[in-house]
Write a protein that holds these residues in place. Structure first.
Motif, PDB file in Angstrom:
ATOM      1  N   GLY A   7       0.799  -1.215   0.000  1.00 48.47           N
ATOM      2  CA  GLY A   7       0.000   0.000   0.000  1.00 48.47           C
ATOM      3  C   GLY A   7       0.831   1.264   0.000  1.00 48.47           C
ATOM      4  O   GLY A   7       0.336   2.323   0.326  1.00 48.47           O
ATOM      5  N   GLN A   8       2.083   1.134  -0.312  1.00 48.50           N
ATOM      6  CA  GLN A   8       2.985   2.277  -0.368  1.00 48.50           C
ATOM      7  C   GLN A   8       3.146   2.734  -1.815  1.00 48.50           C
ATOM      8  O   GLN A   8       3.016   1.942  -2.738  1.00 48.50           O
ATOM      9  N   MET A   9       3.429   4.013  -1.997  1.00 48.85           N
ATOM     10  CA  MET A   9       3.692   4.521  -3.347  1.00 48.85           C
ATOM     11  C   MET A   9       4.961   5.355  -3.311  1.00 48.85           C
ATOM     12  O   MET A   9       5.324   5.909  -2.272  1.00 48.85           O
ATOM     13  N   ARG A  10       5.595   5.440  -4.448  1.00 45.69           N
ATOM     14  CA  ARG A  10       6.813   6.231  -4.563  1.00 45.69           C
ATOM     15  C   ARG A  10       6.460   7.684  -4.825  1.00 45.69           C
ATOM     16  O   ARG A  10       5.325   8.030  -5.128  1.00 45.69           O
ATOM     17  N   ILE A  11       7.460   8.526  -4.736  1.00 44.09           N
ATOM     18  CA  ILE A  11       7.255   9.967  -4.815  1.00 44.09           C
ATOM     19  C   ILE A  11       6.594  10.397  -6.128  1.00 44.09           C
ATOM     20  O   ILE A  11       5.708  11.250  -6.130  1.00 44.09           O
ATOM     21  N   GLY A  12       6.986   9.789  -7.235  1.00 44.43           N
ATOM     22  CA  GLY A  12       6.397  10.166  -8.525  1.00 44.43           C
ATOM     23  C   GLY A  12       4.912   9.874  -8.595  1.00 44.43           C
ATOM     24  O   GLY A  12       4.134  10.670  -9.127  1.00 44.43           O
ATOM     25  N   ARG A  26       9.185  16.992  -1.696  1.00 45.10           N
ATOM     26  CA  ARG A  26      10.440  17.045  -0.934  1.00 45.10           C
ATOM     27  C   ARG A  26      10.454  18.280  -0.025  1.00 45.10           C
ATOM     28  O   ARG A  26      10.912  18.224   1.114  1.00 45.10           O
ATOM     29  N   TYR A  27       9.933  19.404  -0.524  1.00 42.64           N
ATOM     30  CA  TYR A  27       9.840  20.619   0.287  1.00 42.64           C
ATOM     31  C   TYR A  27       8.930  20.383   1.493  1.00 42.64           C
ATOM     32  O   TYR A  27       9.264  20.770   2.620  1.00 42.64           O
ATOM     33  N   TYR A  28       7.785  19.745   1.269  1.00 40.44           N
ATOM     34  CA  TYR A  28       6.864  19.470   2.377  1.00 40.44           C
ATOM     35  C   TYR A  28       7.563  18.637   3.450  1.00 40.44           C
ATOM     36  O   TYR A  28       7.353  18.855   4.644  1.00 40.44           O
ATOM     37  N   GLU A  29       8.362  17.683   3.007  1.00 42.84           N
ATOM     38  CA  GLU A  29       9.103  16.865   3.981  1.00 42.84           C
ATOM     39  C   GLU A  29      10.115  17.712   4.734  1.00 42.84           C
ATOM     40  O   GLU A  29      10.232  17.604   5.959  1.00 42.84           O
ATOM     41  N   GLU A  30      10.856  18.566   4.033  1.00 43.49           N
ATOM     42  CA  GLU A  30      11.841  19.433   4.683  1.00 43.49           C
ATOM     43  C   GLU A  30      11.185  20.314   5.736  1.00 43.49           C
ATOM     44  O   GLU A  30      11.777  20.609   6.775  1.00 43.49           O
ATOM     45  N   GLN A  31       9.959  20.745   5.477  1.00 45.98           N
ATOM     46  CA  GLN A  31       9.237  21.626   6.388  1.00 45.98           C
ATOM     47  C   GLN A  31       8.523  20.866   7.503  1.00 45.98           C
ATOM     48  O   GLN A  31       7.922  21.480   8.382  1.00 45.98           O
ATOM     49  N   GLY A  32       8.550  19.543   7.462  1.00 48.73           N
ATOM     50  CA  GLY A  32       7.903  18.731   8.483  1.00 48.73           C
ATOM     51  C   GLY A  32       6.404  18.554   8.277  1.00 48.73           C
ATOM     52  O   GLY A  32       5.695  18.144   9.193  1.00 48.73           O
ATOM     53  N   LEU A  33       5.914  18.854   7.073  1.00 47.21           N
ATOM     54  CA  LEU A  33       4.487  18.754   6.778  1.00 47.21           C
ATOM     55  C   LEU A  33       4.077  17.359   6.319  1.00 47.21           C
ATOM     56  O   LEU A  33       2.900  17.007   6.388  1.00 47.21           O
ATOM     57  N   LEU A  34       5.014  16.590   5.840  1.00 50.21           N
ATOM     58  CA  LEU A  34       4.747  15.279   5.251  1.00 50.21           C
ATOM     59  C   LEU A  34       5.887  14.346   5.636  1.00 50.21           C
ATOM     60  O   LEU A  34       7.040  14.771   5.672  1.00 50.21           O
ATOM     61  N   ARG A  44      12.005   7.220  -1.410  1.00 49.07           N
ATOM     62  CA  ARG A  44      10.894   7.598  -0.542  1.00 49.07           C
ATOM     63  C   ARG A  44       9.653   6.784  -0.906  1.00 49.07           C
ATOM     64  O   ARG A  44       9.359   6.597  -2.077  1.00 49.07           O
ATOM     65  N   THR A  45       8.921   6.372   0.121  1.00 51.72           N
ATOM     66  CA  THR A  45       7.611   5.756  -0.093  1.00 51.72           C
ATOM     67  C   THR A  45       6.610   6.409   0.852  1.00 51.72           C
ATOM     68  O   THR A  45       6.977   6.883   1.934  1.00 51.72           O
ATOM     69  N   TYR A  46       5.371   6.443   0.418  1.00 50.60           N
ATOM     70  CA  TYR A  46       4.308   7.124   1.156  1.00 50.60           C
ATOM     71  C   TYR A  46       3.098   6.211   1.270  1.00 50.60           C
ATOM     72  O   TYR A  46       2.809   5.445   0.356  1.00 50.60           O
ATOM     73  N   PRO A  47       2.347   6.365   2.349  1.00 52.90           N
ATOM     74  CA  PRO A  47       1.104   5.596   2.476  1.00 52.90           C
ATOM     75  C   PRO A  47       0.023   6.219   1.594  1.00 52.90           C
ATOM     76  O   PRO A  47       0.123   7.369   1.165  1.00 52.90           O
ATOM     77  N   GLU A  48      -1.034   5.489   1.366  1.00 49.15           N
ATOM     78  CA  GLU A  48      -2.170   5.964   0.577  1.00 49.15           C
ATOM     79  C   GLU A  48      -2.721   7.277   1.140  1.00 49.15           C
ATOM     80  O   GLU A  48      -3.134   8.159   0.397  1.00 49.15           O
ATOM     81  N   SER A  49      -2.721   7.419   2.456  1.00 50.93           N
ATOM     82  CA  SER A  49      -3.269   8.617   3.100  1.00 50.93           C
ATOM     83  C   SER A  49      -2.501   9.895   2.743  1.00 50.93           C
ATOM     84  O   SER A  49      -3.007  11.001   2.951  1.00 50.93           O
ATOM     85  N   ALA A  50      -1.300   9.748   2.202  1.00 50.30           N
ATOM     86  CA  ALA A  50      -0.496  10.925   1.852  1.00 50.30           C
ATOM     87  C   ALA A  50      -1.150  11.744   0.744  1.00 50.30           C
ATOM     88  O   ALA A  50      -0.965  12.957   0.682  1.00 50.30           O
ATOM     89  N   VAL A  51      -1.925  11.105  -0.134  1.00 53.14           N
ATOM     90  CA  VAL A  51      -2.597  11.837  -1.219  1.00 53.14           C
ATOM     91  C   VAL A  51      -3.522  12.890  -0.617  1.00 53.14           C
ATOM     92  O   VAL A  51      -3.473  14.072  -0.988  1.00 53.14           O
ATOM     93  N   GLU A  52      -4.346  12.478   0.331  1.00 54.32           N
ATOM     94  CA  GLU A  52      -5.278  13.406   0.974  1.00 54.32           C
ATOM     95  C   GLU A  52      -4.531  14.481   1.766  1.00 54.32           C
ATOM     96  O   GLU A  52      -4.901  15.645   1.757  1.00 54.32           O
ATOM     97  N   ARG A  53      -3.453  14.092   2.449  1.00 53.64           N
ATOM     98  CA  ARG A  53      -2.682  15.066   3.235  1.00 53.64           C
ATOM     99  C   ARG A  53      -2.069  16.119   2.326  1.00 53.64           C
ATOM    100  O   ARG A  53      -2.112  17.309   2.633  1.00 53.64           O
TER     101      ARG A  53
END
Length: 150
Positions: A7-12, A26-34, A44-53
């Motif tokens: 259930g993980q997706m890559r940055i692209g 990448r900017y959102y991650e640097e700022q602590g938002l994601l 990098r991999t992200y959960p499905e919920s990252a789309v909504e975030r």
């Protein structure tokens, strides 16, 4: 099991699905938002919920909030409970935006006056329309240099 199966997706893929650039993520991650996890290969991999975030972060940015303010508001989103401080923060940001809008309106009105003058020049505003348009150089009227201290 691959990251896709978990259930993980890559940055692209996240960038595509959320409608932002990979650079923005990448900017959102640097700022602590994601937050992301890393594969053994460092991707990098992200959960499905990252789309909504990410879409929510974009809404905050569209509302004119800087990332430092978004960072302060995200815990309220995560807990589902907005504190009085969060409401005060949003009200302060609204006041900041309202002030900026008023300043921009003043600048726009000044520019409108300049455009009107450029379209309808008068001798009052345009030296080239004065009679005479210029006057001869008068050395007696020129300012004298201040004496140098010796």
């Amino acid at each position: 099991m691959s990251s896709q199966e978990a259930g993980q997706m890559r940055i692209g893929e996240l960038a595509h699905r959320a409608g932002v650039s990979s650079r923005a993520l990448r900017y959102y991650e640097e700022q602590g938002l994601l937050a992301s996890e890393r594969t053994l290969g460092g991707q990098r991999t992200y959960p499905e919920s990252a789309v909504e975030r990410v879409r929510l972060i974009q809404q905050f940015f569209t509302a004119g909030l800087p990332s430092r303010v978004v960072l302060q508001l995200l815990p309220c989103v995560d807990t589902g409970h907005a504190s009085p401080e969060a409401f005060e923060l949003m009200a302060a940001e609204r006041n900041r935006i309202t002030t900026a809008m008023a300043d921009l309106a003043v600048a726009r009105d000044a520019l409108d006056r300049m455009i009107d003058i450029a379209n309808h020049p008068t001798p009052e505003h345009c030296p080239a329309l004065r009679d005479p348009a210029w006057s001869a150089y008068d050395p007696a009227a020129a300012p004298t240099p201040a004496p140098a201290n010796a």
